[in-house]
Motif scaffolding. Structure first.
Motif, mmCIF file in Angstrom:
data_model
loop_
_atom_site.group_PDB
_atom_site.id
_atom_site.type_symbol
_atom_site.label_atom_id
_atom_site.label_comp_id
_atom_site.label_asym_id
_atom_site.label_seq_id
_atom_site.Cartn_x
_atom_site.Cartn_y
_atom_site.Cartn_z
ATOM 1 N N ARG A 340 0.847 -1.187 0.000
ATOM 2 C CA ARG A 340 0.000 0.000 0.000
ATOM 3 C C ARG A 340 0.889 1.245 0.000
ATOM 4 N NH1 ARG A 340 -4.625 -0.723 -1.825
ATOM 5 N NH2 ARG A 340 -5.552 1.004 -0.661
ATOM 6 N N PRO A 341 0.359 2.385 -0.385
ATOM 7 C CA PRO A 341 1.189 3.599 -0.400
ATOM 8 C C PRO A 341 1.659 3.958 1.004
ATOM 9 C CG PRO A 341 -1.090 4.078 -1.036
ATOM 10 C CD PRO A 341 -1.005 2.615 -0.841
ATOM 11 N N PRO A 342 2.837 4.589 1.128
ATOM 12 C CA PRO A 342 3.366 4.943 2.457
ATOM 13 C C PRO A 342 2.580 6.083 3.095
ATOM 14 C CG PRO A 342 4.750 5.838 0.734
ATOM 15 C CD PRO A 342 3.705 5.009 0.035
ATOM 16 N N ASN A 343 3.045 6.438 4.276
ATOM 17 C CA ASN A 343 2.527 7.599 5.008
ATOM 18 C C ASN A 343 1.091 7.464 5.482
ATOM 19 O OD1 ASN A 343 4.993 8.832 4.750
ATOM 20 N ND2 ASN A 343 4.429 9.891 2.851
ATOM 21 N N LEU A 344 0.746 6.261 5.968
ATOM 22 C CA LEU A 344 -0.527 6.140 6.681
ATOM 23 C C LEU A 344 -0.401 6.903 7.999
ATOM 24 C CD1 LEU A 344 -3.309 4.983 7.162
ATOM 25 C CD2 LEU A 344 -2.259 2.845 7.902
ATOM 26 N N ILE A 345 0.807 6.865 8.551
ATOM 27 C CA ILE A 345 1.127 7.777 9.656
ATOM 28 C C ILE A 345 2.114 8.788 9.068
ATOM 29 C CG2 ILE A 345 2.093 8.021 11.967
ATOM 30 C CD1 ILE A 345 1.520 5.067 12.414
ATOM 31 N N ALA A 346 1.881 10.067 9.304
ATOM 32 C CA ALA A 346 2.730 11.079 8.674
ATOM 33 C C ALA A 346 2.656 12.382 9.455
ATOM 34 C CB ALA A 346 2.289 11.318 7.241
ATOM 35 N N TYR A 347 3.573 13.270 9.114
ATOM 36 C CA TYR A 347 3.476 14.630 9.639
ATOM 37 C C TYR A 347 2.307 15.315 8.965
ATOM 38 C CZ TYR A 347 7.697 14.988 12.442
ATOM 39 O OH TYR A 347 8.623 14.844 13.441
ATOM 40 N N GLU A 348 1.370 15.761 9.731
ATOM 41 C CA GLU A 348 0.164 16.299 9.150
ATOM 42 C C GLU A 348 -0.438 17.326 10.102
ATOM 43 O OE1 GLU A 348 -2.514 13.817 6.368
ATOM 44 O OE2 GLU A 348 -3.333 13.632 8.377
ATOM 45 N N THR A 349 -1.184 18.285 9.522
ATOM 46 C CA THR A 349 -1.822 19.251 10.402
ATOM 47 C C THR A 349 -3.093 18.631 10.970
ATOM 48 O OG1 THR A 349 -3.095 20.193 8.619
ATOM 49 C CG2 THR A 349 -0.961 21.183 9.046
ATOM 50 N N ILE A 350 -3.537 19.182 12.076
ATOM 51 C CA ILE A 350 -4.698 18.595 12.740
ATOM 52 C C ILE A 350 -5.943 18.696 11.876
ATOM 53 C CG2 ILE A 350 -6.184 18.833 14.784
ATOM 54 C CD1 ILE A 350 -3.662 19.758 16.286
ATOM 55 N N ASN A 351 -6.029 19.775 11.094
ATOM 56 C CA ASN A 351 -7.239 19.936 10.276
ATOM 57 C C ASN A 351 -7.158 19.209 8.937
ATOM 58 O OD1 ASN A 351 -5.525 21.447 8.749
ATOM 59 N ND2 ASN A 351 -6.487 23.440 9.181
ATOM 60 N N ALA A 352 -6.082 18.439 8.708
ATOM 61 C CA ALA A 352 -5.908 17.815 7.390
ATOM 62 C C ALA A 352 -7.051 16.884 6.976
ATOM 63 C CB ALA A 352 -4.571 17.085 7.344
ATOM 64 N N GLU A 354 -10.120 16.833 7.736
ATOM 65 C CA GLU A 354 -11.293 17.637 7.419
ATOM 66 C C GLU A 354 -11.139 18.280 6.046
ATOM 67 O OE1 GLU A 354 -12.955 21.408 9.667
ATOM 68 O OE2 GLU A 354 -12.033 19.911 11.019
ATOM 69 N N ARG A 355 -9.959 18.883 5.848
ATOM 70 C CA ARG A 355 -9.734 19.580 4.580
ATOM 71 C C ARG A 355 -9.647 18.590 3.431
ATOM 72 N NH1 ARG A 355 -4.732 23.234 5.966
ATOM 73 N NH2 ARG A 355 -4.861 23.886 3.792
ATOM 74 N N ARG A 356 -9.109 17.398 3.712
ATOM 75 C CA ARG A 356 -9.072 16.375 2.670
ATOM 76 C C ARG A 356 -10.486 15.994 2.266
ATOM 77 N NH1 ARG A 356 -4.471 13.849 4.520
ATOM 78 N NH2 ARG A 356 -5.708 12.813 6.115
ATOM 79 N N ALA A 357 -11.352 15.863 3.298
ATOM 80 C CA ALA A 357 -12.738 15.489 3.011
ATOM 81 C C ALA A 357 -13.392 16.546 2.129
ATOM 82 C CB ALA A 357 -13.509 15.338 4.316
ATOM 83 N N GLN A 358 -13.006 17.793 2.337
ATOM 84 C CA GLN A 358 -13.563 18.858 1.490
ATOM 85 C C GLN A 358 -12.775 19.016 0.203
ATOM 86 O OE1 GLN A 358 -13.204 22.104 4.179
ATOM 87 N NE2 GLN A 358 -14.840 21.376 5.526
ATOM 88 N N GLY A 359 -11.733 18.210 0.048
ATOM 89 C CA GLY A 359 -10.979 18.200 -1.197
ATOM 90 C C GLY A 359 -10.053 19.376 -1.401
ATOM 91 N N ASP A 360 -9.691 20.089 -0.297
ATOM 92 C CA ASP A 360 -8.822 21.252 -0.535
ATOM 93 C C ASP A 360 -7.549 21.182 0.286
ATOM 94 O OD1 ASP A 360 -9.648 21.772 2.027
ATOM 95 O OD2 ASP A 360 -9.851 23.934 1.684
ATOM 96 N N TYR A 361 -7.037 19.983 0.537
ATOM 97 C CA TYR A 361 -5.820 19.903 1.344
ATOM 98 C C TYR A 361 -4.618 20.297 0.496
ATOM 99 C CZ TYR A 361 -2.284 18.453 4.580
ATOM 100 O OH TYR A 361 -1.206 18.462 5.422
#
Ligand code: SF4
Ligand code: SF4
Lengths: 514, 322
Positions: A340-352, A354-361
């Motif tokens: 599977r692609p890497p980075n299932l755990i990654a450095y990420e912002t807390i709101n990521a 949410e923003r991914r769900a809205q498609g604007d990350y």
């Protein structure tokens, strides 16, 4: 046990996680046996027993490599810095970094700080704190994860443990094994090496306060000053206890920083995070099984096994997490194995998520009010310090006026005030200063000991303070002609050394009758 | 009231106490904290055994457990003071054999002499002359440059050694000014005239006519000691009447009192109480308070104003030095 939602989860995520941890509870218990448990996670932490020992597994990958490099660099600086030489001239210590208590000086390469300039150190500490705030608000706890001495030394101690006793599983088995000669040998070797590291840690510390080459010899000869041995002893004990035994307990219970930095996080701070929107629902996965309708997390708990503080990153952001990113390495390993692609755990912002769900990350935002504020503050403090250091005077003058008596009336009706002048010669050469007074009509300067008049010479040896008692008198004619306003006027002491282009003017009050 | 129960959300026990409906979880102290606490208790026992620690009342006052190390802060202070004294002894020894002028020009010894003098001054002299040597009415200010009995190093030294009007000392400085009114030498009116004359020569407000009459009386009665021009005579201990310094006040009332009934200030002879070295240090200290007169050879260049008519004037010489 694991069913209650961890209460440290950041707001935006709490709802999703609560639902998710309930759904996986059944699976988790079924699979529990051979899997690493997050023993230090808040909901698992025993209150009434001593905490179970955490046996972090060796991680491999990008972040582990970075951590090794940081470890070598920081320890290298710590051990080698006192040995760097920086010639300053005859009779002055040539150690680049030296806190010289006996002469009350602090040397840092080209900078030399006297006790009355301690505000430079204050400025340095303020800069360090602001820098930490800035970095924390952007990248989270990178200080904790990579450079904190507690982290670095613990890493070193765990690595020594690993060399001697083997990786996680071997260590767990050794812990449970009966006492044999082999176990005794391993434990002796481990504690021996730990103590060696601890002693050399304490040993390196004292070199910052004494001439290193000289002290090294003295330490072995037993002729070093007592404070050196005491400091070594204290640091040996703390290093051994904190690095070898207390470890994550220091971060979880003793250190205030994990609590404070909550105030520096916002939803745009980069934190080591589990992408639950991609990983859930989790579950075991056999080769060939379809990935349809399920998340990428195969619930192997490798992220838990490598965690040095014994928590499960999948519970969300937690106060215990030192953000060492080793779980990223561990999970990337697993993802590569299952394809599977890497980075299932990654450095990420807390709101990521949410923003991914809205498609604007679109990555992190660096320019935020708090980062701008911290940067501006850093610029201001740094600016003040640079200005201060570049205009640092090589001569400092302190004048104390006699208060008992406040003034003396002379036989001819004039008024005399007494002053004590202290001249600090911060150059590495002897200087003879010329002292005179100005600013009052007819004013006379007099040294009662040498009986010099008008201009007084004061020789101050290199790097020291010279003091002289001086009298200034105002003739009778000017006592009553309005020179003294309400019994007071100002007089200028002019301290000069032409050869070094030095001219300091110190204005002092001159008192007379009202 | 106190019933321990299990807290439902956490599954932990409470302490059983309740305040306004708020219950407290019985969370144990962290082990590291407890161990530190125990270690401190253990350490305090060690302190108890090793060092003085426990007061014990006895029939004649308090005593205390001494501790097996036998440490005592008082002894330590005594030991340190003794060490410091021993360290200083060499300098003190050197000073003993030097003349006053030699001490004054010795760059290494002079600061020590000044410090020692300052300490001795605080212990012995400050009671009358004030802690800053600023003096009071009847007790001269030692900071200024007016000296009744002379402001040279030697003169100051002699004054300290033998005192002023100190009956027990045969070498004491001695003079008596007549009580011009009560001894019947001058009438009340004449006293008033002399006072006006003195105000005139000291450049103060005065009655010109009376002062003129006073001039003749002054020449007859006062000039012998105070000098023809009123500049005083340190050899006789007669103050300069023309300067701005008054031991008992320069106003008409004070002057009238002085001329009518005289003054009789006394200073002890310190040679009976202080060792010679301390007196030397005191002399050097007082001389350096600002008003000391130049030392003949070393300071010859600084004395710029020539001596005045009566040659003994203290103020005349030092004025140039300031
Ligand atoms: S290592 Fe990755 S796959 Fe394994 S449990 Fe942790 S998050 Fe899931
Ligand atoms: S959860 Fe991950 S980042 Fe946090 S301490 Fe554990 S291993 Fe490090």
């Amino acid at each position: 046990m694991a069913t209650s939602a961890p209460d440290t989860v950041a707001d935006g995520k709490a709802h999703g996680l609560q639902a998710l941890s309930e759904t996986v509870a059944a699976d988790t218990e079924a699979l529990a046996d051979d899997r690493a448990e997050a023993v230090n996670a808040k909901h698992n932490r025993p209150l009434y027993e001593s905490p179970p020992k955490i046996h972090p597994k060796q991680a491999k990958g990008r972040f582990r490599r970075i951590k090794w490099i940081v470890l070598f660099v920081t320890l290298g600086i710590y051990y080698l810095a006192p040995w760097v030489r920086w010639p300053r001239g005859e009779g002055i210590p040539d150690q680049a970094i030296l806190v010289d208590f006996s002469d009350r000086k602090f040397y840092f390469f080209f900078i030399e700080i006297w006790p009355q300039e301690f505000y430079y150190i204050t400025g340095l500490l303020i800069l360090a704190a602001l820098g930490l705030f800035l970095v924390t608000s952007v990248f989270g706890r990178v200080w904790c994860g990579y450079t904190c001495p507690q982290t670095v030394w613990t890493d070193l101690f765990v690595q020594i443990e690993r060399w001697i006793e083997g990786d996680r599983n071997k260590r767990i088995r050794l812990d449970q094994a009966r006492w044999t000669l082999a176990k005794l040998a391993k434990r002796t070797a481990k504690h021996g090496l730990w103590l060696l590291v601890a002693v050399s840690t304490g040993g390196a510390w004292v070199f910052y306060f004494n001439d290193a080459p000289q002290l090294l010899g003295d330490l072995f000869a037993g002729t070093a000053p007592t404070p050196a041995y005491v400091s070594m002893g204290v640091l040996t004990a703390t290093t051994y206890l904190l690095g070898g035994h207390a470890r994550e307990q220091v971060c979880t219970y003793m250190c205030p920083w994990p609590r404070i930095q909550g105030a520096m996080f916002d939803e745009n701070t980069l934190l080591v995070s589990y992408r639950w929107d991609r990983g859930e629902p989790r579950g075991r996965h056999k080769k060939g099984d379809s990935w349809e309708g399920r998340g990428d997390c195969i619930d192997c708990n490798q992220c838990v096994a490598v965690c040095p503080v014994g928590i499960d990153i999948r519970d969300g952001a937690q106060m215990e997490c030192i953000q060492c990113a080793l779980c990223i390495d561990a999970c990337n390993d697993v993802m590569a194995k299952v394809g599977r692609p890497p980075n299932l755990i990654a450095y990420e912002t807390i709101n990521a998520p949410e923003r991914r769900a809205q498609g604007d990350y679109s990555g992190i935002r660096l320019l935020r009010p708090r980062t701008l504020l911290y940067s501006a503050l850093i610029a201001v403090v740094a600016g003040i310090m640079v200005a201060g250091l570049s205009t640092r005077a090589t001569t400092d003058v302190n004048v104390l006026r006699d208060r008992n008596p406040v003034f003396v009336r002379l036989a001819d009706g004039g008024i005399r005030n007494g002053y004590e002048l202290k001249v600090l010669n911060k150059l590495h050469q002897d200087r003879t200063f010329e002292i005179s007074v100005a600013g009052l009509p007819g004013v006379r300067l007099f040294n009662p000991v040498t009986r010099e008049e008008g201009t007084v010479a004061l020789t101050v040896p290199a790097d020291s303070v010279g003091s002289v008692k001086l009298y200034v008198s105002l003739p009778k004619g000017h006592v009553t002609d309005g020179t003294l306003e309400d019994g007071s006027a100002a007089v200028d002491f002019v301290i000069r050394h032409d050869a070094t282009d030095t001219r300091v003017v110190e204005t002092m009050p001159f008192r007379g009758p009202n | 009231m106190s019933t321990r129960e299990t807290d439902e959300p956490t599954g932990k026990e409470t302490t059983g106490h309740e305040w306004d409906g708020i219950k407290e979880l019985d969370t144990p102290l962290p082990a590291w904290w407890l161990y530190t606490f125990y270690a401190c208790i253990a350490l305090s026992m060690v302190f108890f055994v090793l060092w003085p620690s426990w007061p014990i009342p006895t029939a004649d006052g308090w005593t205390y457990t001494k501790g097996i190390v036998g440490y005592s802060q008082r002894q330590r202070v005594e030991q340190l003071t003794a060490e410091a004294r021993a360290d200083l002894e060499q300098e003190m020894e050197a000073m003993r054999d030097l003349s006053l002028a030699e001490i004054r020009t010795d760059k290494a010894l002079m600061p020590i002499a000044l410090k020692a003098g300052e300490a001795a001054f605080g212990d012995n002299c400050a009671g009358c002359h004030g802690s800053g040597a600023q003096g009071f009415e009847g007790f001269p200010n030692l900071n200024d440059d007016a000296w009744i009995w002379g402001g040279s190093l030697e003169a100051i030294h002699q004054t300290i050694e033998n005192g002023i009007r100190w009956d027990d000392n045969p070498d004491t400085r001695y003079n008596v000014m007549p009580s011009f009114l009560s001894d019947g030498i001058l009438t009340r009116e004449q006293v008033g005239q002399v006072v006006q004359y003195v105000r005139r020569i000291s450049d103060q407000e005065h009655d010109a006519a009376k002062a003129e009459q006073g001039a003749a009386i002054y020449d007859q009665q006062c000039g012998f000691c105070h000098g023809a021009q009123g500049k005083g005579m340190t050899d006789l201990g007669a103050p300069n009447l023309t300067d701005a310094i008054w031991l008992y006040g320069g106003d008409v009332a004070s002057l009238t009192e002085t001329v009518s009934y005289s003054r009789y200030g006394v200073m002890p002879a310190w040679e009976d109480r202080l060792d010679p070295l301390t007196i030397k240090q005191l002399a050097v200290y007082v001389h350096a308070l600002g008003g000391g007169e130049p030392v003949a050879t070393a300071d010859a260049g600084s004395a710029t104003t020539p001596a005045t008519d009566d040659g003994g004037s203290a103020s005349g010489e030092t004025r140039g030095g300031l």
